[in-house]
Design an enzyme around this catalytic site. Structure first.
Site, PDB file in Angstrom:
ATOM      1  N   ASN A 113       0.281  -1.541  -0.240  1.00 50.48           N
ATOM      2  CA  ASN A 113      -0.338  -0.071   0.265  1.00 50.48           C
ATOM      3  C   ASN A 113       0.854   1.497   0.422  1.00 50.48           C
ATOM      4  O   ASN A 113       1.803   1.776   0.711  1.00 50.48           O
ATOM      5  CB  ASN A 113      -0.800  -0.226   1.146  1.00 50.48           C
ATOM      6  CG  ASN A 113      -2.100   0.897   1.151  1.00 50.48           C
ATOM      7  OD1 ASN A 113      -1.864   2.092   0.833  1.00 50.48           O
ATOM      8  ND2 ASN A 113      -2.876   0.274   1.942  1.00 50.48           N
ATOM      9  N   LYS A 130       3.347   2.006   3.132  1.00 44.94           N
ATOM     10  CA  LYS A 130       2.041   1.778   4.685  1.00 44.94           C
ATOM     11  C   LYS A 130       3.247   0.842   5.336  1.00 44.94           C
ATOM     12  O   LYS A 130       3.223  -0.555   5.481  1.00 44.94           O
ATOM     13  CB  LYS A 130       0.940   1.044   4.192  1.00 44.94           C
ATOM     14  CG  LYS A 130       0.025   2.042   5.720  1.00 44.94           C
ATOM     15  CD  LYS A 130      -1.726   1.560   4.943  1.00 44.94           C
ATOM     16  CE  LYS A 130      -2.544   1.443   5.949  1.00 44.94           C
ATOM     17  NZ  LYS A 130      -3.644   1.322   5.632  1.00 44.94           N
ATOM     18  N   CYS A 175      -2.910   6.365   6.163  1.00 41.38           N
ATOM     19  CA  CYS A 175      -4.037   6.542   6.401  1.00 41.38           C
ATOM     20  C   CYS A 175      -3.359   5.464   8.328  1.00 41.38           C
ATOM     21  O   CYS A 175      -3.689   6.285   9.193  1.00 41.38           O
ATOM     22  CB  CYS A 175      -4.782   4.949   6.306  1.00 41.38           C
ATOM     23  SG  CYS A 175      -6.389   4.499   7.441  1.00 41.38           S
ATOM     24  N   ASN A 200      -8.439   5.865   4.126  1.00 40.37           N
ATOM     25  CA  ASN A 200      -9.649   5.719   3.963  1.00 40.37           C
ATOM     26  C   ASN A 200      -9.969   4.656   4.794  1.00 40.37           C
ATOM     27  O   ASN A 200      -9.855   3.825   5.331  1.00 40.37           O
ATOM     28  CB  ASN A 200      -9.807   4.142   3.158  1.00 40.37           C
ATOM     29  CG  ASN A 200      -9.774   4.496   1.403  1.00 40.37           C
ATOM     30  OD1 ASN A 200     -10.802   4.579   0.859  1.00 40.37           O
ATOM     31  ND2 ASN A 200      -8.239   4.711   0.843  1.00 40.37           N
TER      32      ASN A 200
HETATM   33  N1  CDT Z   1      -7.135   2.250   5.311  1.00 40.94           N
HETATM   34  C1  CDT Z   1      -6.978   2.122   7.001  1.00 40.94           C
HETATM   35  O1  CDT Z   1      -6.004   2.062   7.369  1.00 40.94           O
HETATM   36  N2  CDT Z   1      -8.080   2.712   7.238  1.00 40.94           N
HETATM   37  C2  CDT Z   1      -7.763   2.246   8.679  1.00 40.94           C
HETATM   38  C3  CDT Z   1      -9.401   1.733   9.279  1.00 40.94           C
HETATM   39  C4  CDT Z   1      -9.030   1.203  10.836  1.00 40.94           C
HETATM   40  S1  CDT Z   1      -8.806  -0.283  10.397  1.00 40.94           S
HETATM   41  C5  CDT Z   1      -9.712  -1.596  10.648  1.00 40.94           C
HETATM   42  C6  CDT Z   1      -7.996   3.737  10.213  1.00 40.94           C
HETATM   43  O2  CDT Z   1      -7.000   3.802  10.561  1.00 40.94           O
HETATM   44  O3  CDT Z   1      -8.284   4.266   9.433  1.00 40.94           O
END
Ligand code: CDT
Length: 314
Positions: A113, A130, A175, A200
Site C-alpha cells: 500500500n 504503509k 491512513c 480510507n
Molecule cells: N485504511 C486504513 O488504514 N483504515 C483504518 C481503518 C480502521 S482499522 C480497520 C484506519 O486506521 O483508519
C-alpha cells in the site's frame, strides 16, 4: 531568500465504485489538479488507494484475482497523463495506490500500500510503503464488510523517510499510520516539516462499534497531536462518502505545527481543501517546547523499540 511557503491542496475524493474505470478516476484527479493550479497550489495530495475502490473490503481466495487493482508500474499507461499534466502545470502531487512490484531475485512479486511524492517537474522524489497494516489476514464472514489489508499487502520494509522537496522536509504516512505516535516521531527526528497522509476510514469499526461515533474525533485527535508534538504541518486527505455501501469518513484537513486545524473539507465528495503552509512556522515548536536535542530523554524510552506488546508489572 527563497520562499518557505508551500500552498497545499488536499484533494479529497468522494467514493470510487468498483465499476469505475481507471480512466474515469484519473479524470477526477486531473480536475482536482487543474483546480489546484487555478488556486495557486504548489502541491496536490490525493488519498490512500486513490486510483481504485478500497478493495480490501472484499476477500478473494486467489489474491491474483484482484491484481487489476494494483499498479505494476508508476507511472503506467493510465497514470502517465497525470504526470504529464502536473509537469505542464508546474505543480507537484502525492498519490496513494496499490503497488505490485516486479519479480525480485526469488521471482516473488510484492504487494504494498504505497504513496509517492512527485515534484513539479514530474520526477518521483520519494516512495513510501504503509508501515502499520490494520484489519485481518483471514476472511471474517461475520463482518458486514472485510478490512483485509493484512491479506492484500505486506508491511512496508523501509519505514518512515523524510525527503528534501518543495523547499522543505517532507514525509509521508498512510491512513492507519496516523494513529501511531511513533510514525510522526520517527519523521520528527528527521526534522520533518510537512507530513502527507492519505486515508480510507470507514465509519463502522466492526471489532468495537462504540468507536463509530468517535471516528471524526479520533481522526482529528491523532493528526493534531502528531503535528503539535513534532512541530510539523500534517495534511490528511480522505476518501469520503458511501463507497460500495460502506460509509467512509471524509473530514480531510490541514493541521498547523501548533496543532490547529487551518482548513477542513466541507463535503464527503471530490473537494480541494487549500492551505498556505509556512514551513518556517515549524521552528517555533521545534526550537522551543519540542527542542528535541535539549529536552528528549531517549535513554528513558528504550522500551519503545525493545518491546512490541504490553508487558504488565508483577
Ligand atoms: N485504511 C486504513 O488504514 N483504515 C483504518 C481503518 C480502521 S482499522 C480497520 C484506519 O486506521 O483508519
Amino acid at each position: 531568500m527563497t520562499s518557505r511557503i508551500v500552498i497545499v491542496g488536499a484533494a479529497q475524493l468522494g467514493p470510487i465504485q468498483r465499476a469505475d474505470s481507471r480512466k474515469e478516476v484519473v479524470e477526477r484527479l486531473l480536475a482536482l489538479l487543474q483546480e489546484g493550479h487555478d488556486r495557486g497550489c504548489d502541491l496536490v495530495v490525493y488519498p490512500e488507494l486513490g486510483l481504485t475502490t478500497f478493495f480490501p473490503r472484499w476477500f478473494v481466495d486467489d489474491i491474483t484475482e484482484f491484481d487489476h487493482f494494483y499498479e505494476p508500474a508508476m507511472p503506467g499507461p493510465e497514470t502517465q497523463v497525470l504526470f504529464d499534466e502536473a509537469r505542464r502545470l508546474g505543480i507537484g502531487f502525492s498519490l496513494g495506490y496499490a503497488e505490485l512490484t516486479e519479480p525480485d531475485a526469488d521471482g516473488t512479486r510484492h504487494r504494498y500500500n504505497t504513496q509517492i511524492l512527485v515534484e513539479r517537474d514530474g520526477s518521483v522524489v520519494a516512495r513510501f510503503r504503509k508501515v502499520h497494516l490494520p484489519g485481518h489476514e483471514e476472511h471474517e464472514p461475520d463482518r458486514p464488510f472485510q478490512h483485509a489489508e493484512r491479506y492484500y499487502f505486506e508491511p512496508g520494509p523501509e519505514g518512515f523517510g523524510v525527503w528534501r522537496a518543495f523547499g522543505g522536509l517532507v514525509g509521508m504516512m498512510i491512513c492507519n499510520d496516523r494513529r501511531w505516535p511513533e510514525s510522526y516521531r520517527v519523521m520528527g527526528l528527521q526534522g520533518v516539516e510537512l507530513i502527507l497522509c492519505g486515508y480510507n476510514t470507514p465509519v463502522h469499526y466492526a471489532p468495537d462499534p462504540s468507536q463509530d461515533a468517535l471516528q471524526g474525533f479520533h481522526n482529528a485527535l491523532v493528526m493534531q497531536s502528531g503535528a503539535y508534538q513534532n512541530g510539523t504541518w500534517v495534511v490528511g486527505v480522505a476518501k469520503g462518502g458511501v463507497e460500495e455501501g460502506v460509509d467512509m469518513i471524509a473530514q480531510s484537513m490541514v493541521v498547523a505545527p501548533s496543532g490547529q486545524i487551518v482548513a477542513q473539507a466541507l463535503t464527503s465528495s471530490d473537494e480541494l481543501v487549500v492551505a498556505r503552509c509556512d514551513l518556517d512556522w515549524c521552528r517555533r515548536y521545534q526550537g522551543t517546547v519540542f527542542d528535541f536535542d535539549r529536552y528528549r530523554r531517549p535513554e528513558m524510552y528504550t522500551r519503545i523499540t525493545a518491546q512490541k506488546g504490553r508487558t504488565l508489572p508483577d
